[in-house]
Motif scaffolding. Structure first.
Motif, PDB file in Angstrom:
ATOM      1  N   PRO A  75      11.490  -3.142   8.623  1.00  0.00           N
ATOM      2  CA  PRO A  75      10.375  -2.177   8.698  1.00  0.00           C
ATOM      3  C   PRO A  75      10.530  -1.003   7.744  1.00  0.00           C
ATOM      4  N   ARG A  76      11.717  -0.824   7.153  1.00  0.00           N
ATOM      5  CA  ARG A  76      11.935   0.293   6.238  1.00  0.00           C
ATOM      6  C   ARG A  76      11.514  -0.046   4.801  1.00  0.00           C
ATOM      7  N   LEU A  77      11.293  -1.335   4.530  1.00  0.00           N
ATOM      8  CA  LEU A  77      10.957  -1.748   3.171  1.00  0.00           C
ATOM      9  C   LEU A  77       9.471  -2.076   3.092  1.00  0.00           C
ATOM     10  N   ILE A  78       8.703  -1.159   2.518  1.00  0.00           N
ATOM     11  CA  ILE A  78       7.260  -1.332   2.395  1.00  0.00           C
ATOM     12  C   ILE A  78       6.910  -1.516   0.923  1.00  0.00           C
ATOM     13  N   HIS A  79       6.383  -2.683   0.576  1.00  0.00           N
ATOM     14  CA  HIS A  79       6.016  -2.958  -0.813  1.00  0.00           C
ATOM     15  C   HIS A  79       4.609  -2.428  -1.102  1.00  0.00           C
ATOM     16  N   PRO A  80       4.377  -1.878  -2.287  1.00  0.00           N
ATOM     17  CA  PRO A  80       3.025  -1.418  -2.635  1.00  0.00           C
ATOM     18  C   PRO A  80       2.084  -2.592  -2.855  1.00  0.00           C
ATOM     19  N   GLY A  81       0.803  -2.340  -2.618  1.00  0.00           N
ATOM     20  CA  GLY A  81      -0.212  -3.360  -2.864  1.00  0.00           C
ATOM     21  C   GLY A  81      -0.425  -4.329  -1.718  1.00  0.00           C
ATOM     22  N   VAL A  82       0.178  -4.056  -0.548  1.00  0.00           N
ATOM     23  CA  VAL A  82       0.031  -4.933   0.614  1.00  0.00           C
ATOM     24  C   VAL A  82      -1.056  -4.385   1.538  1.00  0.00           C
ATOM     25  N   GLU A  83      -1.933  -5.247   2.003  1.00  0.00           N
ATOM     26  CA  GLU A  83      -3.014  -4.807   2.884  1.00  0.00           C
ATOM     27  C   GLU A  83      -2.551  -4.816   4.338  1.00  0.00           C
ATOM     28  N   PHE A  84      -2.644  -3.659   4.987  1.00  0.00           N
ATOM     29  CA  PHE A  84      -2.279  -3.495   6.397  1.00  0.00           C
ATOM     30  C   PHE A  84      -3.549  -3.406   7.240  1.00  0.00           C
ATOM     31  N   THR A  85      -3.452  -3.921   8.454  1.00  0.00           N
ATOM     32  CA  THR A  85      -4.473  -3.658   9.463  1.00  0.00           C
ATOM     33  C   THR A  85      -3.963  -2.501  10.301  1.00  0.00           C
ATOM     34  N   VAL A  86      -4.707  -1.397  10.292  1.00  0.00           N
ATOM     35  CA  VAL A  86      -4.236  -0.169  10.923  1.00  0.00           C
ATOM     36  C   VAL A  86      -5.182   0.240  12.049  1.00  0.00           C
TER      37      VAL A  86
END
Length: 251
Positions: A98-109
């Motif tokens: 959970p600490r590694l967040i790659h840019p350009g990824v679509e999240f459902t928030v």
């Protein structure tokens, strides 16, 4: 400053960790619940139950940018359940770390914030590629913080500055290291507060009633959220001692 009573407890007992521990350490005392009376700290917030019950939860799509963290995204959208729920909803794209967040990824928030109302003069031109590019550039240039103790303290201090809550980096850091050794998942399950059902939690070891009473608007309702825990504790310290800088021992 420290008062004797049920809130004092020995330093030698170990903390029992909750979920994934980001570090190790021992906790001191929980923050006692006192009424807010001075103007040097933000006014206590209402308990979350009624506020969240009335809020309308909806889902939005968010495209991650460089420097994003689960804490930051959950804080921005006031996600019910905080970063843990955000991670659960998006584990398929986040992966096991959970600490590694790659840019350009679509999240459902999930968010409780109201959707912005389009201007009456808005037309198709508002969604042209050029305007979309400008919006993405603005978002990417927004201030970000590293997902570590230094970043959490700096983000908390920026929020505190907006709310008029006093506290320096050194004062916050000193108390965090004494209370939890920098472990945001620290929890005390053995003292009198724990026996009463309100164990001390997080970086600055707040109990739930204190966290809820001194919660700072705009931060997560999760007491384990580092930024929310720091700001609530500093808000309490401002009421009780004038500033977290004036705390040099158990609360």
């Amino acid at each position: 400053m420290a008062r004797r009573g049920k809130h004092r407890r020995p330093r030698t007992n170990p903390l029992i960790r909750h979920v994934v521990a980001a570090g190790t350490g021992t906790a001191a005392l929980a923050l006692p619940l006192l009424g807010a009376t001075t103007a040097s700290a933000a006014q206590p917030s209402q308990a979350p139950a009624a506020a969240q019950a009335a809020a309308q939860v909806r889902s939005v799509t968010y495209k991650t940018v460089k420097g994003d963290t689960l804490y930051g995204i959950a804080h921005k959208y006031d996600t019910p359940g905080g970063w843990r729920q955000l991670y659960k909803d998006n584990r398929a794209v986040v992966g096991d770390n959970p600490r590694l967040i790659h840019p350009g990824v679509e999240f459902t928030v999930r968010t409780t914030k109201k959707a912005s109302t389009p201007s009456k003069t808005a037309d198709k031109a508002a969604t042209t590629p050029k305007e979309s590019t400008v919006a993405q550039a603005t978002q990417a240039s927004a201030k970000t913080y590293p997902n570590n103790l230094d970043g959490w303290i700096h983000e908390a201090m920026d929020i505190m500055a907006q709310k008029g809550i006093p506290g320096s980096y050194d004062g916050i850091y000193r108390n965090i290291m004494r209370e939890s050794s920098g472990n945001p998942q620290a929890i005390n399950n053995w003292d009198s507060n724990a026996a009463a059902g309100t164990p001390s939690k997080g970086l600055l070891q707040t109990i739930d009633p204190t966290f809820q009473a001194y919660h700072v608007d705009g931060t997560s309702w999760d007491p384990f959220d580092p930024v929310a825990n720091i700001t609530a504790a500093c808000n309490y310290a401002a009421q009780r001692y004038g500033s977290i800088d004036n705390v040099f021992g158990p609360y």
